[in-house]
Design a protein around this motif. Structure first.
Motif, PDB file in Angstrom:
ATOM      1  N   VAL A  51      65.299  -1.640  39.289  1.00  7.34           N
ATOM      2  CA  VAL A  51      64.495  -0.426  39.449  1.00  7.34           C
ATOM      3  C   VAL A  51      63.052  -0.791  39.799  1.00  7.34           C
ATOM      4  O   VAL A  51      62.434  -0.169  40.673  1.00  7.34           O
ATOM      5  CB  VAL A  51      64.550   0.438  38.167  1.00  7.34           C
ATOM      6  CG1 VAL A  51      63.468   1.502  38.156  1.00  7.34           C
ATOM      7  CG2 VAL A  51      65.922   1.074  38.031  1.00  7.34           C
ATOM      8  N   ALA A  52      62.500  -1.800  39.145  1.00  5.39           N
ATOM      9  CA  ALA A  52      61.122  -2.226  39.445  1.00  5.39           C
ATOM     10  C   ALA A  52      61.024  -2.752  40.877  1.00  5.39           C
ATOM     11  O   ALA A  52      60.044  -2.484  41.579  1.00  5.39           O
ATOM     12  CB  ALA A  52      60.668  -3.288  38.451  1.00  5.39           C
ATOM     13  N   TYR A  53      62.026  -3.501  41.311  1.00  7.19           N
ATOM     14  CA  TYR A  53      62.046  -3.995  42.688  1.00  7.19           C
ATOM     15  C   TYR A  53      62.063  -2.822  43.672  1.00  7.19           C
ATOM     16  O   TYR A  53      61.263  -2.770  44.612  1.00  7.19           O
ATOM     17  CB  TYR A  53      63.276  -4.888  42.907  1.00  7.19           C
ATOM     18  CG  TYR A  53      63.446  -5.342  44.333  1.00  7.19           C
ATOM     19  CD1 TYR A  53      62.867  -6.518  44.773  1.00  7.19           C
ATOM     20  CD2 TYR A  53      64.180  -4.590  45.243  1.00  7.19           C
ATOM     21  CE1 TYR A  53      63.005  -6.937  46.085  1.00  7.19           C
ATOM     22  CE2 TYR A  53      64.326  -4.988  46.558  1.00  7.19           C
ATOM     23  CZ  TYR A  53      63.744  -6.168  46.977  1.00  7.19           C
ATOM     24  OH  TYR A  53      63.880  -6.570  48.273  1.00  7.19           O
ATOM     25  N   ASN A  54      62.961  -1.879  43.450  1.00  4.83           N
ATOM     26  CA  ASN A  54      63.061  -0.720  44.345  1.00  4.83           C
ATOM     27  C   ASN A  54      61.780   0.115  44.318  1.00  4.83           C
ATOM     28  O   ASN A  54      61.342   0.637  45.347  1.00  4.83           O
ATOM     29  CB  ASN A  54      64.270   0.139  43.989  1.00  4.83           C
ATOM     30  CG  ASN A  54      65.574  -0.515  44.383  1.00  4.83           C
ATOM     31  OD1 ASN A  54      65.612  -1.427  45.202  1.00  4.83           O
ATOM     32  ND2 ASN A  54      66.656  -0.054  43.796  1.00  4.83           N
ATOM     33  N   TRP A  55      61.165   0.250  43.140  1.00  7.54           N
ATOM     34  CA  TRP A  55      59.907   0.981  43.038  1.00  7.54           C
ATOM     35  C   TRP A  55      58.841   0.300  43.891  1.00  7.54           C
ATOM     36  O   TRP A  55      58.102   0.971  44.630  1.00  7.54           O
ATOM     37  CB  TRP A  55      59.451   1.062  41.575  1.00  7.54           C
ATOM     38  CG  TRP A  55      58.124   1.745  41.447  1.00  7.54           C
ATOM     39  CD1 TRP A  55      57.904   3.081  41.274  1.00  7.54           C
ATOM     40  CD2 TRP A  55      56.838   1.133  41.545  1.00  7.54           C
ATOM     41  NE1 TRP A  55      56.554   3.332  41.246  1.00  7.54           N
ATOM     42  CE2 TRP A  55      55.888   2.154  41.411  1.00  7.54           C
ATOM     43  CE3 TRP A  55      56.410  -0.177  41.721  1.00  7.54           C
ATOM     44  CZ2 TRP A  55      54.509   1.906  41.453  1.00  7.54           C
ATOM     45  CZ3 TRP A  55      55.040  -0.432  41.778  1.00  7.54           C
ATOM     46  CH2 TRP A  55      54.112   0.600  41.633  1.00  7.54           C
ATOM     47  N   PHE A  95      52.284  -0.568  38.969  1.00  5.52           N
ATOM     48  CA  PHE A  95      53.453  -0.199  38.173  1.00  5.52           C
ATOM     49  C   PHE A  95      53.029   0.240  36.775  1.00  5.52           C
ATOM     50  O   PHE A  95      53.574   1.208  36.233  1.00  5.52           O
ATOM     51  CB  PHE A  95      54.434  -1.374  38.086  1.00  5.52           C
ATOM     52  CG  PHE A  95      55.707  -1.045  37.367  1.00  5.52           C
ATOM     53  CD1 PHE A  95      56.725  -0.373  38.003  1.00  5.52           C
ATOM     54  CD2 PHE A  95      55.876  -1.394  36.035  1.00  5.52           C
ATOM     55  CE1 PHE A  95      57.898  -0.049  37.339  1.00  5.52           C
ATOM     56  CE2 PHE A  95      57.044  -1.083  35.361  1.00  5.52           C
ATOM     57  CZ  PHE A  95      58.059  -0.411  36.020  1.00  5.52           C
ATOM     58  N   ASN A  96      52.063  -0.473  36.190  1.00  5.68           N
ATOM     59  CA  ASN A  96      51.598  -0.102  34.847  1.00  5.68           C
ATOM     60  C   ASN A  96      50.960   1.281  34.831  1.00  5.68           C
ATOM     61  O   ASN A  96      51.045   1.989  33.834  1.00  5.68           O
ATOM     62  CB  ASN A  96      50.631  -1.163  34.310  1.00  5.68           C
ATOM     63  CG  ASN A  96      51.354  -2.403  33.841  1.00  5.68           C
ATOM     64  OD1 ASN A  96      52.520  -2.348  33.465  1.00  5.68           O
ATOM     65  ND2 ASN A  96      50.673  -3.531  33.878  1.00  5.68           N
ATOM     66  N   GLU A  97      50.324   1.671  35.930  1.00  7.92           N
ATOM     67  CA  GLU A  97      49.786   3.031  36.019  1.00  7.92           C
ATOM     68  C   GLU A  97      50.918   4.039  36.220  1.00  7.92           C
ATOM     69  O   GLU A  97      50.928   5.103  35.615  1.00  7.92           O
ATOM     70  CB  GLU A  97      48.788   3.120  37.172  1.00  7.92           C
ATOM     71  CG  GLU A  97      47.518   2.336  36.937  1.00  7.92           C
ATOM     72  CD  GLU A  97      46.637   2.227  38.175  1.00  7.92           C
ATOM     73  OE1 GLU A  97      47.004   2.815  39.226  1.00  7.92           O
ATOM     74  OE2 GLU A  97      45.603   1.555  38.092  1.00  7.92           O
ATOM     75  N   PHE A 104      60.165   9.747  36.166  1.00 10.59           N
ATOM     76  CA  PHE A 104      61.371   8.916  36.161  1.00 10.59           C
ATOM     77  C   PHE A 104      61.170   7.673  35.294  1.00 10.59           C
ATOM     78  O   PHE A 104      62.025   7.316  34.484  1.00 10.59           O
ATOM     79  CB  PHE A 104      61.737   8.517  37.593  1.00 10.59           C
ATOM     80  CG  PHE A 104      62.900   7.568  37.670  1.00 10.59           C
ATOM     81  CD1 PHE A 104      64.180   7.987  37.366  1.00 10.59           C
ATOM     82  CD2 PHE A 104      62.715   6.247  38.050  1.00 10.59           C
ATOM     83  CE1 PHE A 104      65.260   7.117  37.432  1.00 10.59           C
ATOM     84  CE2 PHE A 104      63.783   5.369  38.126  1.00 10.59           C
ATOM     85  CZ  PHE A 104      65.054   5.806  37.814  1.00 10.59           C
ATOM     86  N   LEU A 105      60.040   7.008  35.442  1.00 10.38           N
ATOM     87  CA  LEU A 105      59.775   5.779  34.681  1.00 10.38           C
ATOM     88  C   LEU A 105      59.346   6.074  33.248  1.00 10.38           C
ATOM     89  O   LEU A 105      59.682   5.321  32.334  1.00 10.38           O
ATOM     90  CB  LEU A 105      58.680   4.958  35.372  1.00 10.38           C
ATOM     91  CG  LEU A 105      58.991   4.416  36.764  1.00 10.38           C
ATOM     92  CD1 LEU A 105      57.770   3.736  37.347  1.00 10.38           C
ATOM     93  CD2 LEU A 105      60.157   3.454  36.708  1.00 10.38           C
ATOM     94  N   TYR A 117      60.869  -6.039  34.152  1.00  2.60           N
ATOM     95  CA  TYR A 117      60.114  -5.378  35.215  1.00  2.60           C
ATOM     96  C   TYR A 117      59.362  -6.404  36.051  1.00  2.60           C
ATOM     97  O   TYR A 117      59.286  -6.287  37.273  1.00  2.60           O
ATOM     98  CB  TYR A 117      59.146  -4.348  34.628  1.00  2.60           C
ATOM     99  CG  TYR A 117      59.854  -3.278  33.839  1.00  2.60           C
ATOM    100  CD1 TYR A 117      60.699  -2.372  34.469  1.00  2.60           C
ATOM    101  CD2 TYR A 117      59.702  -3.183  32.466  1.00  2.60           C
ATOM    102  CE1 TYR A 117      61.365  -1.395  33.758  1.00  2.60           C
ATOM    103  CE2 TYR A 117      60.361  -2.207  31.738  1.00  2.60           C
ATOM    104  CZ  TYR A 117      61.191  -1.323  32.379  1.00  2.60           C
ATOM    105  OH  TYR A 117      61.853  -0.364  31.677  1.00  2.60           O
ATOM    106  N   ASN A 118      58.802  -7.400  35.383  1.00  5.14           N
ATOM    107  CA  ASN A 118      58.066  -8.437  36.106  1.00  5.14           C
ATOM    108  C   ASN A 118      58.983  -9.185  37.070  1.00  5.14           C
ATOM    109  O   ASN A 118      58.564  -9.574  38.163  1.00  5.14           O
ATOM    110  CB  ASN A 118      57.422  -9.411  35.119  1.00  5.14           C
ATOM    111  CG  ASN A 118      56.471 -10.343  35.816  1.00  5.14           C
ATOM    112  OD1 ASN A 118      55.532  -9.909  36.463  1.00  5.14           O
ATOM    113  ND2 ASN A 118      56.730 -11.628  35.720  1.00  5.14           N
TER     114      ASN A 118
END
Length: 197
Positions: A51-55, A95-97, A104-105, A117-118
Motif C-alpha cells: 500500500v505504501a509503494y502504491n501510495w 506519507f507521514n502527513e 484511507f490511511l 511502510y518504509n
C-alpha cells in the motif's frame, strides 16, 4: 591481469558493503515458523508495504499527470504544479502527513510497523531512480518504463525489518522447539518467532 579475479574463480564481488576494520560480520538465514495469528500479522505488514509503494507511485505520478495537462493548456513552466521529489526522505515526510489526513490511511496505518511502510516507500524511491537512470541511459539492461502499481493478488508479499531488537534463544529441554532438529529460535518484535536453520 593483476587485480582481476580469474574467470570461474567462484568468488562473487560484494556490492555496497564492506565491514570496518576490526569488525566481523555474520549473516544468518532464518526460516519463519509462524502460527496462524503471526501469519496474519506478517501478511498485514507485507500488505502495508504494498500500500505504501502504491501510495508513493500515485503521489509522484499525480504531479506528472497534472504538469502534462497544464502543458496542453498552455500554462507557462513557471506557473505549473511543482515536481514532487521521489527521494526516500521526501516520500517519508509526505506519507507521514498523509497518514493523518487521508481517510484511507488514517483508519489502519497504526496497525502495522513503520518498517513495513518504509519498505514500500524505499522500493518506490528505488523504482523511480531506476526509471530516471534508464531514461538518461545511465542504467545497464533493458529500458525501464514508469513504476506501476502492485496489484494485491500478483505482488510478491515482502517487507523488511531493519530496526528494533531481535533476540535468539537456545532450545531448552521440554520446550516446544525440541520437536524440531533446529537448535534455537529467534524472535523479532513485529515478525514473531522464527526457526533458526
Amino acid at each position: 591481469m593483476s587485480g582481476a579475479e580469474p574467470a570461474g574463480s567462484g568468488k562473487k564481488k560484494r556490492r555496497g558493503f564492506e565491514a570496518r576494520p576490526g569488525f566481523h560480520v555474520v549473516g544468518h538465514r532464518l526460516a519463519l515458523d509462524p502460527n496462524a495469528s503471526a501469519l496474519r500479522a506478517l501478511a498485514s505488514h507485507c500488505g502495508a508495504a504494498r500500500v505504501a509503494y502504491n501510495w508513493a507511485v500515485r503521489y509522484v505520478l499525480a504531479s506528472w499527470s497534472q504538469r502534462a495537462a497544464e502543458e496542453t493548456y498552455g500554462v507557462p513552466e513557471a506557473e505549473r504544479v511543482p515536481w514532487r521529489s521521489w527521494s526516500l526522505p521526501s516520500l517519508r515526510k509526505a506519507f507521514n502527513e498523509a497518514k493523518h489526513t487521508d481517510p484511507f490511511l488514517r483508519e489502519w496505518w497504526a496497525q502495522n510497523s513503520k518498517e513495513a511502510y518504509n519498505t514500500g516507500l524505499a522500493n518506490a524511491a528505488a523504482a523511480f531512480d531506476n526509471y530516471a537512470r534508464s531514461r538518461r541511459g545511465e542504467r545497464k539492461g533493458a529500458r525501464m518504463g514508469r513504476p506501476r502499481f502492485k496489484p494485491k493478488r500478483k505482488a510478491r508479499p515482502a517487507c523488511k525489518f531493519t530496526t528494533g531488537g531481535t533476540s535468539s534463544c537456545p532450545a531448552s529441554a521440554g520446550s516446544a522447539s525440541t520437536r524440531t532438529s533446529s537448535p534455537s529460535w529467534t524472535r523479532s518484535p513485529k515478525a514473531g518467532r522464527g526457526l533458526c536453520r
